[in-house]
Design an enzyme around this catalytic site. Structure first.
Site, PDB file in Angstrom:
ATOM      1  N   HIS A 135      31.500  41.318  50.716  1.00 25.90           N
ATOM      2  CA  HIS A 135      29.888  41.778  50.159  1.00 25.90           C
ATOM      3  C   HIS A 135      29.374  42.529  51.557  1.00 25.90           C
ATOM      4  O   HIS A 135      28.239  42.249  51.840  1.00 25.90           O
ATOM      5  CB  HIS A 135      29.193  40.300  49.910  1.00 25.90           C
ATOM      6  CG  HIS A 135      29.521  39.911  48.409  1.00 25.90           C
ATOM      7  ND1 HIS A 135      29.167  40.784  47.521  1.00 25.90           N
ATOM      8  CD2 HIS A 135      30.215  39.121  47.967  1.00 25.90           C
ATOM      9  CE1 HIS A 135      29.532  40.352  46.157  1.00 25.90           C
ATOM     10  NE2 HIS A 135      30.297  38.879  46.775  1.00 25.90           N
ATOM     11  N   ASP A 163      32.074  34.367  50.309  1.00 18.93           N
ATOM     12  CA  ASP A 163      32.308  34.457  48.701  1.00 18.93           C
ATOM     13  C   ASP A 163      33.012  35.728  48.319  1.00 18.93           C
ATOM     14  O   ASP A 163      32.681  36.495  49.133  1.00 18.93           O
ATOM     15  CB  ASP A 163      30.914  34.239  48.241  1.00 18.93           C
ATOM     16  CG  ASP A 163      29.808  35.311  48.327  1.00 18.93           C
ATOM     17  OD1 ASP A 163      29.742  35.586  49.495  1.00 18.93           O
ATOM     18  OD2 ASP A 163      29.331  35.976  47.249  1.00 18.93           O
ATOM     19  N   GLU A 164      33.762  35.610  47.489  1.00 19.03           N
ATOM     20  CA  GLU A 164      34.270  36.796  46.782  1.00 19.03           C
ATOM     21  C   GLU A 164      34.915  37.823  47.698  1.00 19.03           C
ATOM     22  O   GLU A 164      34.628  39.262  47.486  1.00 19.03           O
ATOM     23  CB  GLU A 164      33.281  37.327  45.673  1.00 19.03           C
ATOM     24  CG  GLU A 164      32.655  36.260  44.730  1.00 19.03           C
ATOM     25  CD  GLU A 164      31.656  36.802  43.750  1.00 19.03           C
ATOM     26  OE1 GLU A 164      31.809  36.674  42.715  1.00 19.03           O
ATOM     27  OE2 GLU A 164      30.772  37.624  44.305  1.00 19.03           O
ATOM     28  N   SER A 165      35.647  37.463  48.571  1.00 19.25           N
ATOM     29  CA  SER A 165      36.228  38.392  49.465  1.00 19.25           C
ATOM     30  C   SER A 165      37.926  38.616  48.921  1.00 19.25           C
ATOM     31  O   SER A 165      38.668  37.462  48.786  1.00 19.25           O
ATOM     32  CB  SER A 165      36.307  37.994  50.864  1.00 19.25           C
ATOM     33  OG  SER A 165      36.839  38.556  51.800  1.00 19.25           O
TER      34      SER A 165
END
Ligand code: ACM
Length: 699
Positions: A261, A324-326
């Site tokens: 992100h 998050d969301e790596s």
């Protein structure tokens, strides 16, 4: 013929005016039967009598004082004047009733997690008194007092009471993502005001994303110059927000999301990336592969300088680093990073991410900050002093607590999931099913409502955050035993109106959106229609519409409330009607008739409004639902099961109306389905007696 605005609104309002809870508080000199305010205090003892408010009512500060308390007193009086129309004096007038605020000592110079926020409030014939250990509790007491103002035949008054109050959890937050859509300062300020009103004490400021780097760095100015499209907060503005929040007992915790992100970081500093670039600010939404390079020492030197700069700007001891969301794709695609993983014995990119988080945690510690991250950072190798913010399933809460991490609960409080205030209110940060031990439960610091901004704009964000966040505030402040959803909704409705009146725009924005869609201010019919609808959730809208940062977000879905009060009201009316309450049946009939009457006007407005035509299916279904409701009431009155053909037709209609169409759902469908089922089964009947009342028969 055009329907005038007034009769329809009057009908809609009349339904709520008739609910018993709102009619109770009119007795003078009797304690309130229905408690006001959100969040509910830990303990309230009511006594008989009211303290009438007039212009002689004034405020005295005793004990420890500071300019922050003076300003809190001034705000209190401004709000009290706004609520009552009375101009209050600051100076004592004879022995006129006063509010005396006694504060023992200062709070910490920089507000700390877990500081004493308790207060005692007494209201009796001599006046009102707030006693608190420090200014934080005194400010909470002032908010409680504002919520307790009642109208009586004699005028505005405060019911006599003794209140002893303190929060259940020390961390009660609201996160606003200001990156996907930039949220201007006035909107931030009005949200901080509303947070103060409901005793939330952490503003989690999500400042960086793939779609925008929203804060000025003087050390690395290309971050905002190339990563924000010109929309970012200057350091001076950040200081103003921190001061504004601190004056209201609110900590500001910034989030700099990494290693994923983080596209916007790499637009100006491509050497931070795991791929050569070039990078550009994203306008699409989703999970992107771009990620900071965790293997290069230059990345950590950059982070040391940047986080050091931010540590000097934000006084709070906590800093959120996202995590998050790596997805690890850019790492696996880079031979140098693969070689690094091999050399360190890492077989998964999660292990590499833990290496990265551990390095960042050390940098933060050097700058006297504690690390907070989303639950993806959870890993047995992660330093135990990292705080975990849970947004996946409760399994993460359990694992985090078992590993000894302090945690924040956010999974059920995602505002973009469009859950109801009831669902958020019932979700406890210490879920019974999680079976946490007492020691593990102590690690749960509280929670945060989260406003991700992919599908909101400054014009709609208030209506997504409020009033549902007040229900979360109550869950985080009030005792665990506070579970009465009906009572919560009753108080929420009152508080919601008060908050909109005092600066929030969550109701005002929706009405303005509807006017714009209608292209006229004779939009009463459209307002009635909108009150029956709710937006589909963000994921469903994403699949249906693929919105981007450039999407206007000005459709009907953007102008309807995530939890329209009519849903709960209608559910209650149907339950009461099916239990023989004649007044409820009459109100239901009036509501369905108002829909039937308004529907042709909505269809006519849509004919002249291409943006409204987008909701054409719902517009077509609405009058048919009104008819289903009216006919159900007719059959129930006749005490005979409705004919099978009618039942089949209604089932088809309800199925049709429950389908995903037009980006909006009918929030009122469960109530209508219940009525239709009751009419079809004939198990309950409403029959007019000779006295005109309604009898219930059957079981
Ligand atoms: C998140 O919702 N990606 C933390």
């Amino acid at each position: 013929m055009s329907l005038s605005r007034r009769p329809l609104l009057a009908l809609a309002l009349c339904a709520s005016a008739l609910t018993p809870s709102l009619a109770r508080n009119t007795q003078p000199h009797a304690p309130v039967a229905a408690e006001p305010g959100i969040p509910q205090p830990a303990s309230v003892q009511l006594h008989s009598g009211f303290l009438l408010l007039d212009g002689r009512f004034h405020v005295q500060l005793t004990g420890y004082t500071e300019p922050r308390l003076d300003r809190a007193r001034d705000r209190f009086l401004e709000h009290l004047t706004a609520q009552t129309g009375i101009l209050f004096g600051l100076e004592p007038a004879g022995n006129s009733p006063a509010l005396v605020i006694h504060t023992d000592k200062p709070s910490a110079p920089v507000q700390k997690l877990g500081e004493d926020e308790s207060y005692q409030l007494t209201i009796d014939s001599a006046g009102a008194r707030i006693t608190a250990a420090n200014p934080l509790g005194a400010m909470h007491g002032l908010q409680t007092l504002l919520q307790r103002v009642q109208t009586t035949p004699q005028g505005f008054a405060l019911p006599f009471a003794t209140i002893t109050d303190q929060p259940r959890f020390p961390w009660r937050g609201l996160m606003i993502d200001c990156s996907r859509h930039f949220i201007p300062l006035p909107v931030i300020f009005q949200n901080l005001d509303a947070m103060e009103a409901v005793k939330l004490n952490v503003f989690h400021w999500h400042l960086t994303e793939d779609q925008g780097f929203r804060i000025e760095s003087r050390v690395f100015p290309r971050l905002q110059q190339m990563g924000s499209n010109g929309h970012y907060y200057t350091q001076q503005q950040v200081r103003e927000v921190i001061a504004y929040a601190s004056a209201r007992g609110i900590r500001v915790v910034p989030e700099f999301d990494m290693p994923g992100h983080a596209t916007s970081w790499m637009v100006g500093y491509p050497h931070l990336g795991s791929a050569p670039g070039p990078y550009s600010v994203e306008t699409l939404f989703g999970i992107f592969d771009a990620a900071l390079d965790p293997t290069r020492e230059s990345t950590y030197r950059f982070l040391d300088a940047f986080l050091g700069e931010m540590a000097g700007l934000f006084p709070d001891p906590y800093m959120h680093i996202g995590g998050d969301e790596s997805n690890g794709k850019a790492w696996r695609a880079n031979p140098r990073i693969r070689a690094f993983m091999k050399a360190h014995g890492y077989t998964t990119t999660q292990q590499l991410q833990t290496y990265f988080e551990t390095r960042v945690q050390r940098i933060l510690a050097r700058h006297h900050k504690r690390m907070l991250g989303w639950d993806e950072i959870l890993n047995p190798a992660l330093p135990k002093n990292a705080v975990i913010q849970v947004w996946h399933g409760d399994q993460f809460l359990i694992e985090g607590a078992q590993q000894g991490h302090r945690e924040l609960y956010s999974r059920p409080y995602y505002l973009d999931h469009m859950d109801t205030a009831a669902e958020m209110f019932q979700a406890d940060p210490i879920p019974a099913a999680a079976k946490l031990t007492p020691a593990e439960s102590k690690l749960i610091l509280g929670g945060e409502a989260c406003m991700w901004s992919e599908q909101v704009t400054p014009q709609t964000v208030d209506s997504r955050i409020w009033p549902r966040t007040a229900a979360v505030a109550e869950r985080l402040w009030s005792p665990a035993s506070d579970r009465d959803t009906n009572d919560m909704y009753r108080r929420l409705q009152v508080e919601s109106l008060r908050l909109d009146g005092e600066g929030l725009d969550h109701i005002t924005d929706l009405e303005r959106g509807l006017r714009q869609l209608a292209g006229t201010d004779a939009d009463a019919a459209l307002i009635l229609f909108a009150h029956t609808l709710e937006p589909i959730d963000n994921d469903a809208r994403y699949r249906a519409q693929h919105p981007t940062q450039l999407t206007p977000f000005d459709l009907l879905v953007d102008a309807v409330s995530p939890d329209p009060p009519l849903r709960h009201q209608l559910n209650q009316l149907v339950d009461r009607a099916l239990h023989g309450d004649n007044a409820a049946a009459i109100q239901l009939r009036a509501i369905f008739q108002s829909w039937a009457q308004a529907a042709p006007e909505v269809a006519q407005l849509a004919a002249g409004s291409p943006r409204l035509q987008q909701a054409s299916e719902r517009i077509r279904q609405w009058p048919r639902l009104a008819t289903a409701g009216l006919e159900s009431l007719d059959y129930l009155k006749q005490a005979m099961p409705a004919p099978v053909g009618w039942q089949t037709a209604q089932k088809t209609l309800i199925q049709d109306a429950a389908g995903h169409q037009d980006l909006v759902n009918f929030a009122v469908l469960p109530a209508i389905r219940k009525l239709v089922d009751a009419a079809g089964s004939g198990a309950v009947s409403l029959r007019r007696s000779s006295q005109g009342g309604i009898h219930v028969t059957g079981g």
